[in-house]
Design a protein around this motif. Structure first.
Motif, PDB file in Angstrom:
ATOM      1  N   UNK A   1       0.849  -1.200   0.000  1.00  0.00           N
ATOM      2  CA  UNK A   1       0.000   0.000   0.000  1.00  0.00           C
ATOM      3  C   UNK A   1       0.881   1.245   0.000  1.00  0.00           C
ATOM      4  N   UNK A   2       0.633   2.197  -0.866  1.00  0.00           N
ATOM      5  CA  UNK A   2       1.436   3.430  -0.880  1.00  0.00           C
ATOM      6  C   UNK A   2       1.436   4.072   0.500  1.00  0.00           C
ATOM      7  N   UNK A   3       2.516   4.808   0.798  1.00  0.00           N
ATOM      8  CA  UNK A   3       2.670   5.271   2.183  1.00  0.00           C
ATOM      9  C   UNK A   3       2.022   6.637   2.436  1.00  0.00           C
TER      10      UNK A   3
ATOM     11  N   UNK B   1       6.836  10.679  13.158  1.00  0.00           N
ATOM     12  CA  UNK B   1       6.561   9.858  11.976  1.00  0.00           C
ATOM     13  C   UNK B   1       5.065   9.789  11.713  1.00  0.00           C
ATOM     14  N   UNK B   2       4.743   9.201  10.552  1.00  0.00           N
ATOM     15  CA  UNK B   2       3.333   8.978  10.213  1.00  0.00           C
ATOM     16  C   UNK B   2       3.028   7.479  10.270  1.00  0.00           C
ATOM     17  N   UNK B   3       3.801   6.742  11.046  1.00  0.00           N
ATOM     18  CA  UNK B   3       3.627   5.291  11.146  1.00  0.00           C
ATOM     19  C   UNK B   3       2.226   4.913  11.630  1.00  0.00           C
TER      20      UNK B   3
ATOM     21  N   UNK C   1      10.622   4.486  10.238  1.00  0.00           N
ATOM     22  CA  UNK C   1       9.692   4.923   9.172  1.00  0.00           C
ATOM     23  C   UNK C   1       9.971   4.190   7.858  1.00  0.00           C
ATOM     24  N   UNK C   2       8.943   4.102   7.028  1.00  0.00           N
ATOM     25  CA  UNK C   2       9.092   3.414   5.740  1.00  0.00           C
ATOM     26  C   UNK C   2      10.195   4.047   4.886  1.00  0.00           C
ATOM     27  N   UNK C   3      10.408   5.352   5.048  1.00  0.00           N
ATOM     28  CA  UNK C   3      11.355   6.051   4.172  1.00  0.00           C
ATOM     29  C   UNK C   3      12.760   6.106   4.751  1.00  0.00           C
ATOM     30  N   UNK C   4      12.978   5.458   5.891  1.00  0.00           N
ATOM     31  CA  UNK C   4      14.238   5.614   6.602  1.00  0.00           C
ATOM     32  C   UNK C   4      14.652   4.262   7.188  1.00  0.00           C
ATOM     33  N   UNK C   5      15.881   4.181   7.696  1.00  0.00           N
ATOM     34  CA  UNK C   5      16.323   2.945   8.340  1.00  0.00           C
ATOM     35  C   UNK C   5      16.676   3.198   9.800  1.00  0.00           C
TER      36      UNK C   5
ATOM     37  N   UNK D   1      10.351   7.839  -4.094  1.00  0.00           N
ATOM     38  CA  UNK D   1       9.528   7.215  -5.135  1.00  0.00           C
ATOM     39  C   UNK D   1       9.483   5.695  -4.936  1.00  0.00           C
ATOM     40  N   UNK D   2      10.671   5.116  -4.684  1.00  0.00           N
ATOM     41  CA  UNK D   2      10.763   3.650  -4.596  1.00  0.00           C
ATOM     42  C   UNK D   2      10.034   3.115  -3.362  1.00  0.00           C
ATOM     43  N   UNK D   3      10.348   3.675  -2.201  1.00  0.00           N
ATOM     44  CA  UNK D   3       9.734   3.156  -0.972  1.00  0.00           C
ATOM     45  C   UNK D   3       8.316   3.681  -0.774  1.00  0.00           C
ATOM     46  N   UNK D   4       8.046   4.858  -1.329  1.00  0.00           N
ATOM     47  CA  UNK D   4       6.741   5.488  -1.088  1.00  0.00           C
ATOM     48  C   UNK D   4       5.615   4.816  -1.843  1.00  0.00           C
ATOM     49  N   UNK D   5       5.866   4.479  -3.114  1.00  0.00           N
ATOM     50  CA  UNK D   5       4.780   3.902  -3.917  1.00  0.00           C
ATOM     51  C   UNK D   5       4.545   2.437  -3.564  1.00  0.00           C
TER      52      UNK D   5
END
Ligand SMILES: C[S@@+](CC[C@H](N)C(=O)[O-])C[C@H]1O[C@@H](n2cnc3c(N)ncnc32)[C@H](O)[C@@H]1O
Length: 169
Positions: free
Chosen positions: A22-24, A92-94, A80-84, A159-163
């Protein structure tokens, strides 16, 4: 007031059934169409929404694990999805948070009675809807803001992790 009672006002129907696909955020889900079913007893409350191009949907992440603070629970950090790197959950928006409330800004395509056709959904199918508020530029638009740790996320990673499309993962 140590407990609050929330009653869903509807259900969000979306094509997303798998969390990891699911997109983030709505900006990563452009054009993803779905349906917001508002329960009939709230229909009258929708009068006037047709005049708005975008709506904030506020909902309950019903498939997320609720984050409980120490000592009995977990640390209030999430990756977060966009970070490690683990970040404070409130930075975050987790979906994993003490009160799993979600907020998505979606495009209103059409109202059909108590049903709203919307686009840009980053929400799983069957998500309980708690509230709807219109997006108003004069209230909500801010320019020149700071984006915290997200400012270090490259466009390519976003783009890669977000979509979360299979070909992008
Ligand atoms: C990072 S959250 C952001 C949601 C919202 N735009 C926000 O900022 O509150 C989006 C992710 O939450 C997950 N998600 C969406 N709906 C959910 C639900 N009902 N229960 C659990 N997880 C959900 C999906 O994995 C999706 O990629």
């Amino acid at each position: 007031m140590d407990k609050l009672v929330l009653e869903p006002i509807g259900i969000i129907h979306s094509p997303h059934t798998e969390e990891s696909a699911t997109p983030i955020q709505p900006v990563c889900a452009e054009g993803t169409r779905g349906r917001v079913e508002v329960f009939p007893q709230y229909n009258e409350g929708l009068d006037g929404v047709e005049g708005f191009s975008h709506l904030h949907l506020i909902y309950w992440f019903h498939r997320a694990e609720r984050l409980r603070p120490f000592p009995e629970g977990q640390a209030l950090k999430v990756v977060p999805y966009l970070d490690d790197v683990p970040r404070g959950v409130f930075a975050t928006r987790s979906p994993r948070r003490p009160n799993p409330l979600g907020l998505s800004l979606v495009r209103l395509v059409e109202r059909r009675g108590a049903e709203l056709i919307v686009e840009d959904l980053d929400v799983l199918d069957g998500t309980p809807l708690l509230d709807i508020k219109p997006y108003v530029e004069g209230f909500d638009l801010r320019l020149g803001t700071r984006g915290g740790w997200t400012e270090n996320v490259s466009e390519e990673t976003f783009r890669r992790r977000g979509t979360r499309r299979r070909d992008e993962r």
